[in-house]
Design an enzyme around this catalytic site. Structure first.
Site, PDB file in Angstrom:
ATOM      1  N   ILE A 144       0.861  -1.200   0.000  1.00  0.00           N
ATOM      2  CA  ILE A 144       0.000   0.000   0.000  1.00  0.00           C
ATOM      3  C   ILE A 144       0.892   1.244   0.000  1.00  0.00           C
ATOM      4  CG2 ILE A 144      -1.932   1.161   1.107  1.00  0.00           C
ATOM      5  CD1 ILE A 144      -2.520  -1.353   2.665  1.00  0.00           C
ATOM      6  N   GLY A 195       4.928 -16.476   5.412  1.00  0.00           N
ATOM      7  CA  GLY A 195       5.932 -15.429   5.217  1.00  0.00           C
ATOM      8  C   GLY A 195       5.450 -14.053   5.649  1.00  0.00           C
ATOM      9  N   ASP A 209       6.080  -4.295  15.754  1.00  0.00           N
ATOM     10  CA  ASP A 209       6.146  -4.068  14.309  1.00  0.00           C
ATOM     11  C   ASP A 209       5.179  -2.936  13.926  1.00  0.00           C
ATOM     12  OD1 ASP A 209       6.780  -5.226  11.440  1.00  0.00           O
ATOM     13  OD2 ASP A 209       4.602  -5.009  11.551  1.00  0.00           O
ATOM     14  N   LYS A 213       5.877   1.013  12.455  1.00  0.00           N
ATOM     15  CA  LYS A 213       5.180   1.593  11.292  1.00  0.00           C
ATOM     16  C   LYS A 213       4.425   2.861  11.694  1.00  0.00           C
ATOM     17  CE  LYS A 213       4.720  -2.970   9.191  1.00  0.00           C
ATOM     18  NZ  LYS A 213       3.930  -4.202   9.188  1.00  0.00           N
ATOM     19  N   GLY A 315       3.932 -10.270   2.813  1.00  0.00           N
ATOM     20  CA  GLY A 315       4.107 -11.305   1.790  1.00  0.00           C
ATOM     21  C   GLY A 315       5.162 -10.896   0.775  1.00  0.00           C
TER      22      GLY A 315
HETATM   23  P1  NAP Z   1      13.632 -13.216   5.716  1.00  0.00           P
HETATM   24  O1  NAP Z   1      12.753 -14.079   4.899  1.00  0.00           O
HETATM   25  O2  NAP Z   1      13.998 -13.647   7.090  1.00  0.00           O
HETATM   26  O3  NAP Z   1      14.969 -12.965   4.856  1.00  0.00           O
HETATM   27  C1  NAP Z   1      16.076 -12.313   5.399  1.00  0.00           C
HETATM   28  C2  NAP Z   1      17.244 -12.457   4.433  1.00  0.00           C
HETATM   29  O4  NAP Z   1      18.345 -11.737   4.975  1.00  0.00           O
HETATM   30  C3  NAP Z   1      17.706 -13.909   4.234  1.00  0.00           C
HETATM   31  O5  NAP Z   1      18.018 -14.120   2.889  1.00  0.00           O
HETATM   32  C4  NAP Z   1      18.946 -13.986   5.110  1.00  0.00           C
HETATM   33  O6  NAP Z   1      19.921 -14.876   4.602  1.00  0.00           O
HETATM   34  C5  NAP Z   1      19.485 -12.592   4.968  1.00  0.00           C
HETATM   35  N1  NAP Z   1      20.373 -12.277   6.087  1.00  0.00           N
HETATM   36  C6  NAP Z   1      20.109 -12.382   7.405  1.00  0.00           C
HETATM   37  N2  NAP Z   1      21.184 -12.015   8.118  1.00  0.00           N
HETATM   38  C7  NAP Z   1      22.135 -11.679   7.206  1.00  0.00           C
HETATM   39  C8  NAP Z   1      23.474 -11.243   7.313  1.00  0.00           C
HETATM   40  N3  NAP Z   1      24.045 -11.083   8.505  1.00  0.00           N
HETATM   41  N4  NAP Z   1      24.152 -10.984   6.172  1.00  0.00           N
HETATM   42  C9  NAP Z   1      23.587 -11.154   4.962  1.00  0.00           C
HETATM   43  N5  NAP Z   1      22.300 -11.589   4.796  1.00  0.00           N
HETATM   44  C10 NAP Z   1      21.613 -11.840   5.915  1.00  0.00           C
HETATM   45  O7  NAP Z   1      13.016 -11.758   5.879  1.00  0.00           O
HETATM   46  P2  NAP Z   1      11.922 -11.059   4.944  1.00  0.00           P
HETATM   47  O8  NAP Z   1      10.573 -11.498   5.366  1.00  0.00           O
HETATM   48  O9  NAP Z   1      12.314 -11.159   3.531  1.00  0.00           O
HETATM   49  O10 NAP Z   1      12.027  -9.529   5.448  1.00  0.00           O
HETATM   50  C11 NAP Z   1      13.096  -8.718   5.057  1.00  0.00           C
HETATM   51  C12 NAP Z   1      12.799  -7.279   5.474  1.00  0.00           C
HETATM   52  O11 NAP Z   1      11.590  -6.855   4.857  1.00  0.00           O
HETATM   53  C13 NAP Z   1      12.581  -7.090   6.982  1.00  0.00           C
HETATM   54  O12 NAP Z   1      13.082  -5.833   7.359  1.00  0.00           O
HETATM   55  C14 NAP Z   1      11.064  -7.106   7.128  1.00  0.00           C
HETATM   56  O13 NAP Z   1      10.603  -6.379   8.252  1.00  0.00           O
HETATM   57  C15 NAP Z   1      10.689  -6.387   5.840  1.00  0.00           C
HETATM   58  N6  NAP Z   1       9.326  -6.662   5.393  1.00  0.00           N
HETATM   59  C16 NAP Z   1       8.914  -7.954   5.259  1.00  0.00           C
HETATM   60  C17 NAP Z   1       7.628  -8.209   4.820  1.00  0.00           C
HETATM   61  C18 NAP Z   1       7.117  -9.608   4.682  1.00  0.00           C
HETATM   62  O14 NAP Z   1       5.917  -9.774   4.449  1.00  0.00           O
HETATM   63  N7  NAP Z   1       7.960 -10.622   4.790  1.00  0.00           N
HETATM   64  C19 NAP Z   1       6.781  -7.141   4.522  1.00  0.00           C
HETATM   65  C20 NAP Z   1       7.238  -5.831   4.647  1.00  0.00           C
HETATM   66  C21 NAP Z   1       8.522  -5.607   5.101  1.00  0.00           C
HETATM   67  P3  NAP Z   1      19.686 -16.453   4.565  1.00  0.00           P
HETATM   68  O15 NAP Z   1      18.683 -16.645   3.471  1.00  0.00           O
HETATM   69  O16 NAP Z   1      21.028 -16.988   4.238  1.00  0.00           O
HETATM   70  O17 NAP Z   1      19.169 -16.847   5.908  1.00  0.00           O
HETATM   71  N1  HSE Z   2       5.429  -8.972   9.807  1.00  0.00           N
HETATM   72  C1  HSE Z   2       4.822  -7.916   9.071  1.00  0.00           C
HETATM   73  C2  HSE Z   2       3.325  -8.093   9.102  1.00  0.00           C
HETATM   74  C3  HSE Z   2       5.319  -7.896   7.658  1.00  0.00           C
HETATM   75  O1  HSE Z   2       2.845  -9.155   9.509  1.00  0.00           O
HETATM   76  O2  HSE Z   2       2.623  -7.154   8.734  1.00  0.00           O
HETATM   77  C4  HSE Z   2       4.955  -6.640   6.935  1.00  0.00           C
HETATM   78  O3  HSE Z   2       5.608  -5.538   7.437  1.00  0.00           O
END
Ligand code: NAP
Ligand code: HSE
Length: 441
Positions: A144, A195, A209, A213, A315
């Site tokens: 969004i 996820g 979280d 925001k 997601g």
């Molecule tokens: P995730 O699935 O846990 O992925 C994290 C990635 O970072 C993995 O590839 C991990 O490597 C890598 N990583 C962790 N520690 C590291 C290090 N020391 N050096 C290099 N790489 C490292 O997390 P995600 O869900 O994609 O979220 C990533 C960011 O987006 C977060 O800030 C989260 O708050 C934000 N976000 C997520 C969502 C969502 O829906 N998931 C939505 C909005 C915002 P490995 O693969 O080797 O473990």
């Molecule tokens: N963990 C967060 C949520 C991901 O559930 O909304 C998006 O920021």
């Protein structure tokens, strides 16, 4: 202030992707699959120079093996990297990486609300000093476009309030608990598998979280610096099936709401309240119909009036959508020169003490059912000037269940009433105290 100089368009914009998890892997996939569209929108080409991960041995379908590295710092420091995309998560390590990138003159795109909310001023200052971009659309409500809306579209307006469902995990859990009577732990597990949840889901369920925001939204909306630790925050882990039953009895539901409010005192002094808690909202309120992991954000602005934004707040692909939009913006500025809007904190409004904030309350007690108890409960509220709107007593075993709904009252006064009630011998249990948000019931 320096400004990014136009790049020679014959050289591709170099991208460093830090993280290849739920979000990062989708970003890499979409950058490859939609190259034609994205490069046309940038009016220049791009090239992924590397993808930094923690564990090099994990299978990464769709990510070319030669791009993988576990040395994020060397990747950032490469001369041919122009834009660093941080999708690792956490606070301290990504802050170090992002600061290094900004100080080295690279623009940064991040989805990391926890880092932005904790270190906004420092990161914006570093971006400004280097004349580069700091983009974080995905940090709030993922797909969004609320950050761009506040940074650009409403830059000429005065925002009065923002009320939103900004955490997908908790909405997924609360919606399932309400509509199917699902179990809390089971739904949390599903949200993690899908996820939506953070690596440590405590940040989701305890409201941190959403608080990060909310801090970002308040900072942008009120042109002031609001950090996550100034946000009042309660999570959903204590919400029970009984709370939903009590909500249904008054035609309401419960949602984890982030509220950002501009408050004007009688003397004209303005302040900000930013708060996150599970709140009662009437079933007819549009936020009550936000299902599953969807997010929704209501904005009240003085000239625009009411605005509502709805969509996927978590997601891989929805979050990657926002990240890609920021990559296009940052890369376009690299190609043509210029910067996106930076931080605006000129209004410098103070944060109002949570105890001074006015809301309405739903107080659910188990009491002894004897003469004088109801009168004493009413007197205890009256002692602190809190007016009662409705009182409902139903038989329970033992005693009775008493649900009191108040008119608007100060949080500090309500807390004083609750301390008083807890000391009464006729109060067997305080089942819950919930606040109302949204329109009057
Ligand atoms: P995730 O699935 O846990 O992925 C994290 C990635 O970072 C993995 O590839 C991990 O490597 C890598 N990583 C962790 N520690 C590291 C290090 N020391 N050096 C290099 N790489 C490292 O997390 P995600 O869900 O994609 O979220 C990533 C960011 O987006 C977060 O800030 C989260 O708050 C934000 N976000 C997520 C969502 C969502 O829906 N998931 C939505 C909005 C915002 P490995 O693969 O080797 O473990
Ligand atoms: N963990 C967060 C949520 C991901 O559930 O909304 C998006 O920021």
């Amino acid at each position: 202030m320096t400004e990014t100089a136009p790049k020679n368009t014959k050289t591709p914009v170099g991208l460093a992707i830090l993280g290849s998890g739920t979000v990062g892997s989708e970003v890499v996939r979409l950058l490859d699959e939609y190259r034609f569209d994205l490069e046309n929108r940038i009016e220049g080409s791009y090239e992924i120079k590397g993808v930094a991960v923690r564990d090099m041995s994990k299978p990464r379908p769709g990510v070319p093996a030669e791009l993988l590295t576990d040395d994020a710092i060397s990747l950032i420091n490469r001369d041919d990297v122009d834009v660093v995309v941080e999708v690792i998560g956490g606070i301290d390590y990504p802050r170090e990486l992002v600061l290094k990138a900004l100080q080295a003159g690279k623009s940064v795109v991040t989805a990391n609300k926890a880092m932005i909310a904790a270190h906004s001023a420092e990161l914006h200052d570093a971006a400004k000093a280097a004349g580069v971009d700091l983009y974080y659309e995905a940090a709030v409500a993922a797909a969004i476009p609320v950050v761009g809306m506040l940074r650009r579209s409403l830059a000429g307006d005065r925002v009065s309030s923002i009320t939103g469902i900004v955490n997908g995990t908790t909405n997924y859990i609360l919606d399932a608990m309400d509509s199917t009577g699902a179990d809390y732990d089971e739904m949390l597990q599903k949200a993690m598998e899908l996820g939506y949840a953070e690596a440590d889901p405590t940040a989701d369920v305890e409201g941190h979280d959403a608080a990060s925001k909310a801090a970002i939204l308040s900072s942008l909306a009120f042109h002031s610096r609001v950090s996550a630790d100034s946000v009042y925050c309660e999570g959903i882990s204590k919400i029970t099936a009984d709370d939903f039953e009590a909500a249904r009895a008054i035609d309401c539901t419960i949602r984890l709401l982030a509220t950002c409010e501009r408050i004007k005192d009688e003397d004209g002094q303005e302040s900000i309240s930013t708060r996150v808690y599970p709140a009662l909202i009437p079933n007819r309120h549009p936020l009550a119909s936000v299902r599953e992991s969807f997010n929704a954000v209501f904005v009240e602005a003085e000239f625009a009036g009411s605005l509502m934004f709805y969509g996927r707040g978590a997601g891989g692909a929805p979050t990657a959508s926002a990240v890609l939009g920021d990559i296009v913006g940052a890369a376009r500025n690299r190609v043509h020169g210029g910067r996106a809007p930076g931080e605006s904190s000129y209004a410098n409004l103070p944060t109002k003490e949570f105890g001074e904030v006015l809301t309405r309350y739903h107080v659910d007690l188990n009491i002894e059912d004897r003469i004088g108890v109801l009168a004493d409960v009413a007197d205890t509220f009256a002692e602190y000037g809190i007016s009662l709107r409705t009182v409902r007593q139903v038989d329970s075993d033992p005693g009775a269940r008493l649900v009191v709904i108040t008119h608007r009252a100060k949080e500090a006064d309500l807390q004083a009433v609750m301390a008083g009630l807890k000391s009464k011998d006729y109060v067997h249990a305080v089942n819950n105290v919930l606040r109302f948000e949204g329109m009057d019931i």
